[in-house]
Motif scaffolding. Structure first.
Motif, short mmCIF file in Angstrom:
data_model
loop_
_atom_site.label_atom_id
_atom_site.label_comp_id
_atom_site.label_asym_id
_atom_site.label_seq_id
_atom_site.Cartn_x
_atom_site.Cartn_y
_atom_site.Cartn_z
N ALA A 85 0.83 -1.21 0.00
CA ALA A 85 0.00 0.00 0.00
C ALA A 85 0.87 1.25 0.00
CB ALA A 85 -0.92 0.00 1.21
N LEU A 86 2.03 1.16 0.62
CA LEU A 86 2.96 2.29 0.64
C LEU A 86 3.69 2.42 -0.71
CD1 LEU A 86 4.09 4.31 2.76
CD2 LEU A 86 5.92 2.69 3.18
N TYR A 87 4.05 1.27 -1.25
CA TYR A 87 4.87 1.23 -2.46
C TYR A 87 4.08 1.67 -3.70
CZ TYR A 87 7.12 -0.98 -6.50
OH TYR A 87 7.66 -1.23 -7.73
N THR A 88 2.86 1.12 -3.84
CA THR A 88 2.12 1.27 -5.10
C THR A 88 1.89 2.73 -5.52
OG1 THR A 88 1.10 -0.85 -4.65
CG2 THR A 88 0.06 0.50 -6.35
N PRO A 89 1.30 3.59 -4.65
CA PRO A 89 1.07 4.97 -5.11
C PRO A 89 2.37 5.72 -5.40
CG PRO A 89 0.41 4.69 -2.80
CD PRO A 89 0.74 3.35 -3.33
N LEU A 90 3.40 5.47 -4.60
CA LEU A 90 4.69 6.14 -4.84
C LEU A 90 5.27 5.72 -6.18
CD1 LEU A 90 6.47 5.94 -1.37
CD2 LEU A 90 5.70 8.00 -2.57
N PHE A 91 5.24 4.41 -6.42
CA PHE A 91 5.81 3.87 -7.66
C PHE A 91 5.07 4.41 -8.87
CE2 PHE A 91 5.18 0.35 -10.78
CZ PHE A 91 6.44 0.37 -11.35
N ILE A 92 3.73 4.41 -8.83
CA ILE A 92 2.95 4.85 -9.99
C ILE A 92 3.14 6.34 -10.22
CG2 ILE A 92 0.61 5.13 -10.90
CD1 ILE A 92 -0.13 2.51 -9.61
N ALA A 93 3.05 7.14 -9.14
CA ALA A 93 3.18 8.58 -9.30
C ALA A 93 4.57 8.94 -9.83
CB ALA A 93 2.92 9.27 -7.96
N ALA A 94 5.60 8.37 -9.23
CA ALA A 94 6.97 8.72 -9.63
C ALA A 94 7.23 8.27 -11.07
CB ALA A 94 7.98 8.09 -8.68
N SER A 95 6.74 7.07 -11.44
CA SER A 95 6.96 6.59 -12.81
C SER A 95 6.27 7.49 -13.82
CB SER A 95 6.43 5.16 -12.97
OG SER A 95 7.13 4.28 -12.15
N LEU A 96 5.05 7.94 -13.49
CA LEU A 96 4.32 8.80 -14.43
C LEU A 96 5.02 10.15 -14.59
CD1 LEU A 96 0.57 8.11 -13.51
CD2 LEU A 96 1.83 7.33 -15.52
N VAL A 97 5.46 10.73 -13.46
CA VAL A 97 6.11 12.05 -13.54
C VAL A 97 7.43 11.94 -14.31
CG1 VAL A 97 7.26 13.83 -12.19
CG2 VAL A 97 5.04 12.94 -11.44
N VAL A 98 8.26 10.97 -13.91
CA VAL A 98 9.56 10.83 -14.58
C VAL A 98 9.37 10.46 -16.05
CG1 VAL A 98 11.73 9.54 -14.61
CG2 VAL A 98 10.72 10.22 -12.43
N GLY A 99 8.44 9.53 -16.31
CA GLY A 99 8.18 9.10 -17.67
C GLY A 99 7.71 10.26 -18.54
#
Lengths: 300, 411
Positions: free
Chosen positions: A79-93
């Protein structure tokens, strides 16, 4: 929208060749995927240990699962990992996609460079991340070597921060894919719109925020969908980088399931965990699929 | 010319078929996880012995013990079993016995009098309800204390530690000399090995059995067990910052290069030392435990023999069971594997000093103890490992750890 006009009777007589061609795939999906899911559901309600058993114990395995501290901890980590991973991947991508889009010459090369991590097995790159992040071998040691003795970057061995190292490493891997999807979306935007905005003197950042991002809705939804499925099945990064440690600090549900499936010879409990994961994934994916479909309709 | 060529090919094929039919000796497909350099050299000695006895050995090696067992289990469940598969001599294959999926090798076991030379914990694992369901091949001891002689010299430690006080004193001196006192790989199974070393040596055999065999709630709550947990945790203050996640052989490399002093690990580390051309007694020391009564924990490997529709399989299985347990095969195998032979009735002077020390301790049956897996199901064992690795890495109240261990073993 433009289906060939055929009488209903003729359609009934001659099966659609496209459907016929897809039949093997449809059967595979039904039998292999759905069948395996139902099989897991059945096993999760038995007392199976190393081999499948046909008895019925109701929801006992689920009770045991949710009394298990490590399972709850794994869910918390996810639950901690998923939103961070998705948000960061979208921004960086997105930033990478804009960068590549604006580079007329080096664009092709940059695109290949950024997409490359996605093509590599994480078991191999995860090991390199482990070395880089290890305080005795990697970045921290190198910076100490340059004379900054006070520098600390030991998240990999820190109980409370290890999960963020997983975010860093998997964003490095996943951002390239997001870039590729968004780049395709960017290239599909009508150049006249952008030209008109530029003629009106709208600054570049404003063009991106107010015009480009809203028009990329469908691409963003597609990328988010792929990232979400990647997050839920997070496993190889954990195996390669931390093995769930230090202690149980970076345990995730997929690892719990694999451990119980094989090493701990408890396939019933593992199947209960797998069933919960499928239900969670469906619950999370359904709204995203809906949003994606709406974005698709809006873009037409 | 083409016709002649064709005839030649046909003749060759016929010849090949004929010779295959002629060598209709027992054929055994043997599944195991011995894939590293030393391990595959060791398993080759078993294959050679089987061939010399007239059998055909089909090697089926799968890297990783868990993977190898998972493949064996799914092939057994799927009705296409290998002739033999390697398991730990433990409760791992009890489900298979209970469901009637294994052949017994009573004929060989009784002919060769296995009951007379097998250690009790191995015998308990392979003999169920009076039948022998597995052929043991090796005995490892998981809780040896290894030390680098170079590191000890550098830290000015003259004598081998003989109890936990002396061990902690040595670790303090290593720390003061700027070395890594305890080379530890922070993975759950390695944390677990350190715990077992403390339990067996500080708690003693009686407490060890009360915890693992009897799962005695009162022993788990006792002050003796609390003291064991405290000592275990105290060892954590001697590991370096790079410890979490480290592989066991990387920890051994720290000893080999003299950067660390002590490692608590099984006797498979000898292969790492041998690979670096270091010798027991000269470059490194091995301490089996503290005191003249220290227990020797037995971690055995054994081949199981799945039932098969092939009527020839049992013949191949019986031959295999007899061959791998024979004295000559045991000696050749042990010298390469780093383990000690499963039988006490052979001359072991060709083995290394640590192995000879192990064999001499094993002669006293009262010092033999089973591994945790001998008493616990894989599931209980895993649940306990979760509690221990969490305690090793986090600040936890010892009483809460005792409660969590009791809960893990209750299932």
């Amino acid at each position: 929208m433009n289906k060939p006009a055929a009488s209903p009777a003729a359609a009934r007589r001659a099966p659609n060749p496209a459907h016929l061609a897809l039949l093997p795939m449809a059967l595979t999906a039904l039998v292999v995927y759905l069948g395996s899911m139902l099989w897991s559901l059945r096993i999760s309600m038995s007392s199976s240990r190393s081999l499948p058993m046909q008895d019925f114990v109701g929801l006992a395995q689920y009770q045991r699962l949710f009394a298990n501290e490590r399972w709850l901890h794994s869910l918390h980590n996810l639950a901690l990992y998923t939103p961070l991973f998705i948000a960061a991947s979208l921004v960086v991508g997105f930033l990478l996609a804009v960068l590549v889009d604006r580079q007329a010459r080096a664009g092709g090369l940059l695109r290949a460079v950024f997409l490359y991590p996605y093509a590599l097995s994480f078991i191999a790159t995860g090991l390199i991340w482990q070395w880089l992040l290890n305080p005795e071998l990697g970045i921290q040691q190198a910076v100490h070597g340059w004379g900054f003795a006070g520098f600390r970057f030991d998240w990999l061995v820190d109980q409370d921060r290890v999960i963020y190292t997983l975010v860093i490493a998997t964003v490095w891997q996943g951002a390239g894919l997001v870039m590729a999807i968004l780049l395709a979306g960017l290239r599909a935007i009508d150049a006249d719109i952008l030209r008109a905005a530029r003629l009106d003197g709208v600054p570049a950042w404003r063009i991106h925020v107010s015009i480009v991002i809203p028009m990329l809705g469908f691409s963003f939804a597609t990328a988010a969908l792929l990232l979400l499925t990647a997050a839920v099945k997070l496993y190889d990064a954990v195996i390669a980088m931390t093995q769930g440690g230090p202690g149980t600090a970076s345990e995730v549900p997929a690892k719990f399931i694999m451990d119980h499936l094989f090493g701990r010879a408890n396939i019933a409990l593992a199947s209960a965990g797998a069933t919960i994961m499928v239900l969670t994934a469906v619950a999370l994916l359904a709204p995203l699929l809906y949003a994606r479909r709406r974005a698709l309709r809006a873009s037409r | 010319m083409p016709v002649a060529l064709k005839r030649m090919i046909v003749a060759t094929l016929l010849l090949a078929a004929g010779s295959a039919a002629g060598a209709a000796g027992p054929r055994a497909e043997v599944m195991h996880w011995w894939t590293s350099g030393g391990e595959s050299a060791a398993v080759r000695t078993l294959a050679d012995a089987y061939r010399a006895a007239g059998g055909t050995w089909l090697d089926s090696a799968i890297a990783g013990s868990e993977q190898a067992r998972a493949v064996a289990l799914s092939r057994i469940a799927g009705g296409d079993p290998p002739t033999a598969a390697l398991f730990n001599a433990s409760r791992q294959f009890r489900d298979l016995i209970d469901q009637g999926l294994l052949n017994n090798v009573d004929a060989v076991a009784e002919r060769d009098h296995w009951a007379q030379f097998l250690p009790a914990s191995i015998l308990d694992a392979v003999r169920v309800n009076g039948h022998y369901y597995a052929a043991p091949v090796s005995i490892h001891m998981p809780t040896w204390i290894w030390y680098s002689k170079a590191a000890f010299r550098k830290a000015g430690i003259a004598a081998e530690p003989r109890d936990f006080n002396e061990l902690f004193a040595a670790l303090d001196r290593l720390k003061a000399a700027g070395l890594i006192p305890l080379a530890h790989g922070g993975q759950a199974w390695q944390d677990n090995i350190v715990f077992r070393a403390v339990l067996a040596n500080q708690g003693g055999a009686a407490l060890y059995l009360q915890i693992f065999r009897d799962r005695d709630a009162r022993a788990i709550a006792s002050s003796e067990f609390r003291a064991v947990l405290t000592t275990f945790k105290r060892l954590h203050s001697y590991v370096d910052a790079g410890s979490p996640g480290r592989n066991w052989n990387d920890a051994t490399a720290l000893l080999i290069t003299g950067r660390a002093g002590v490692q608590i690990m099984g006797d498979w580390v000898k292969a790492e030392f041998a690979g670096a051309h270091q010798d027991a007694g000269r470059d490194y020391g091995c301490i089996p435990g503290f005191g003249p009564r220290s227990p020797y924990i037995i971690q055995g490997d054994a081949f199981i023999f799945p039932k098969s529709s092939d009527p020839q399989a049992l013949r191949a299985q019986l031959l295999l069971a007899g061959t791998v347990t024979s004295g000559a095969a045991q000696l050749a195998f042990s010298s390469r594997k780093g383990s000690i032979p499963i039988r006490a009735d052979i001359d072991v002077h060709t083995l290394d000093p640590c192995a000879q020390l192990g064999v001499s301790i094993m002669k006293d049956r009262t010092r033999q103890l089973g591994n945790d897996e001998s008493y616990l199901t894989p599931d209980q064992n895993g649940a306990m490992a979760d509690v221990l690795t969490d305690y090793w890495n986090r600040d936890r109240d010892v009483a809460a750890v005792q409660r969590n261990i009791a809960a893990a073993l209750r299932e």
